[in-house]
Write an enzyme that holds these catalytic residues in place. Structure first.
Site, PDB file in Angstrom:
ATOM      1  N   HIS A 138      20.332  11.605  42.655  1.00 43.55           N
ATOM      2  CA  HIS A 138      21.256  11.491  41.534  1.00 43.55           C
ATOM      3  C   HIS A 138      21.401   9.999  41.213  1.00 43.55           C
ATOM      4  CE1 HIS A 138      22.373  15.656  41.458  1.00 43.55           C
ATOM      5  NE2 HIS A 138      22.852  15.652  42.687  1.00 43.55           N
ATOM      6  N   CYS A 151      19.318  10.295  37.355  1.00 43.44           N
ATOM      7  CA  CYS A 151      20.088  10.234  36.109  1.00 43.44           C
ATOM      8  C   CYS A 151      20.315   8.783  35.703  1.00 43.44           C
ATOM      9  CB  CYS A 151      21.438  10.927  36.297  1.00 43.44           C
ATOM     10  SG  CYS A 151      21.304  12.602  36.935  1.00 43.44           S
TER      11      CYS A 151
END
Length: 443
Positions: A250, A293
């Protein structure tokens, strides 16, 4: 009527290859939609196939239906295989047994209402043999054809104008993949289901490209720092021609998360490999691939005003956006002790691929395909395997961008239906970077 309409030779091709197809065929939304668009499958048939709980059961249901769906069903199925990048299965079905040199024993189709044999149901859990791992991670995973080799003539005509790339081990590759996060320290970071597929895909493709690959999973931010520091300080970087770093987690713009919820700044990563901090990699290409991300905005896409009418959606995959820095350098420049040395910029010879544009994010929990991995890693893997033989890396990344641009999320009834993704890359390469796969110069 479709019943019994398929040509006998086409039925025979499906029947004799049914065992391989059941094990290796990836039946996803894109393949099913392609067959629906050709009116081979009805909506109820598509729903019945996709309702099966395992990939092999979905494959089996499809293979039971196809012979009953008319004379066009076989050619439509073959076209769908090409569209979903299952070229090796397309070639398997379209080659004649005489050319193949071996007639596979016929398999008997059974009624779809009967349970599959036990070994078919649990095939993905069996110990993996070398043969099975060569083309498929498991029945539901991306199916990889071998990396195509570079031709000697191509190497000889391009090696002088490109980065040196002929060490027996092309370089060292580091893959850090964070899949499971500490629920106490990072309660907002969901498990990245499918992340283990991505890191295995990267391990396989870079191993075939003659890199010595090390994979680390589920590291804290400090653990990632230590791992990267140890990697960039390896003394044996001196004997190889390049390096690869893949980071999967992430993230936010400019940083990725450790499993403890702490951030590792990407600029620190690139700095660790610059000309001052990693002198053994000066003038050598340094490639970074980062799947993470980069922001909070979801790309819902824009209708193309002069584009064709949409007939089907590309497959629904999980999407984790990421950023990557890639470097490219070759040659060890050492000036004589009696005269000034050549000076280098602080940072050069890097190439960096990002899974999405800066400030853009598509929710990973909704879009990641837990069986096939992320769009970006899938496309990178496929393009390297098919085109590294004669295409330099910057052009490979352009092809990856092109493939990503065409993809579209498929999640009816959710905000992520028909969502889009756009990858990008940055480069400070100073020459063409060819990987020259599987070629070793003869001296």
């Amino acid at each position: 009527m479709f019943e019994c309409g398929m040509l006998q030779r086409d039925k025979r091709a499906l029947r004799t290859r049914s065992t391989i197809l059941c094990k290796q065929l990836v039946v996803d939304e894109l393949l099913i939609q392609s067959l629906q668009a050709d009116n081979i499958l009805t909506e109820s048939m598509a729903e019945s196939i996709m309702a099966a709980q395992t990939s092999q059961k979905r494959s089996w249901r499809l293979l039971l239906l196809l012979p009953k769906r008319g004379p066009r069903a076989f050619s439509s199925f073959c076209s769908a295989l090409q569209e979903t990048e299952q070229q090796h299965l397309y070639e398997l079905l379209t080659q004649s047994p005489e050319k193949d040199g071996k007639d596979a024993p016929a398999e008997t189709f059974v009624d779809s209402s009967l349970p599959l044999p036990t070994q078919e149901v649990i095939a993905a859990k069996r110990a993996r043999t070398h043969e099975s791992m060569e083309f498929s991670l498991d029945a539901d995973s991306p199916i990889n054809s071998p990396v195509l080799p570079c031709a000697p003539d191509f190497y000889l005509s391009h090696c002088q104008q490109s980065y040196r790339m002929n060490s027996s081990t092309r370089g060292f590759a580091l893959v850090i993949s964070n899949v499971t996060f500490d629920p106490c320290a990072a309660p907002d970071l969901d498990p990245r289901k499918g992340g283990e597929v991505d890191d295995e895909v990267l391990r396989k493709v870079f191993t075939e490209l003659d890199y010595l690959v090390t994979v680390h999973r589920d590291l804290t931010a400090q653990g990632m720092r230590t791992c990267i520091q140890n990697f960039c300080r390896r003394p044996d970087h001196q004997t190889v021609d390049s390096c690869v770093v893949c980071l999967l987690s992430h993230g936010v713009e400019g940083a990725i998360y450790g499993t403890d919820g702490q951030l590792l700044q990407l600029d620190w990563v690139f700095e660790s490999f610059d000309n001052a901090h990693c002198p053994l990699l000066q003038n050598k290409p340094k490639m970074f691939f980062i799947q993470a991300c980069r922001g909070e905005e979801m790309d819902c896409g824009v209708e193309q005003i002069d584009g064709p009418v949409r007939t089907c959606s590309p497959s629904c995959e999980q999407r984790d956006a990421g950023r990557e820095g890639q470097g490219d350098a070759n040659s060890r420049q050492r000036g004589d002790m009696g005269r000034p040395r050549i000076k280098l910029p602080q940072r050069s010879d890097m190439i960096c691929g990002f899974a999405s544009l800066k400030g853009q994010r598509i929710c990973t929990a909704a879009m990641r395909n837990t069986k096939r991995g992320s769009w970006f890693i899938q496309e990178l893997n496929t393009t390297l395997r098919l085109h590294a033989r004669d295409t330099h890396l910057a052009d490979i990344m352009v092809q990856v961008n092109s493939h990503i641009k065409e993809r579209e999320g498929f999640a009816p009834g959710t905000a992520h239906h028909r969502c889009k993704e756009m990858s990008e890359f940055t480069s400070s390469l100073c020459k063409d970077l060819y990987l020259f796969p599987k070629y070793q110069p003869q001296y």
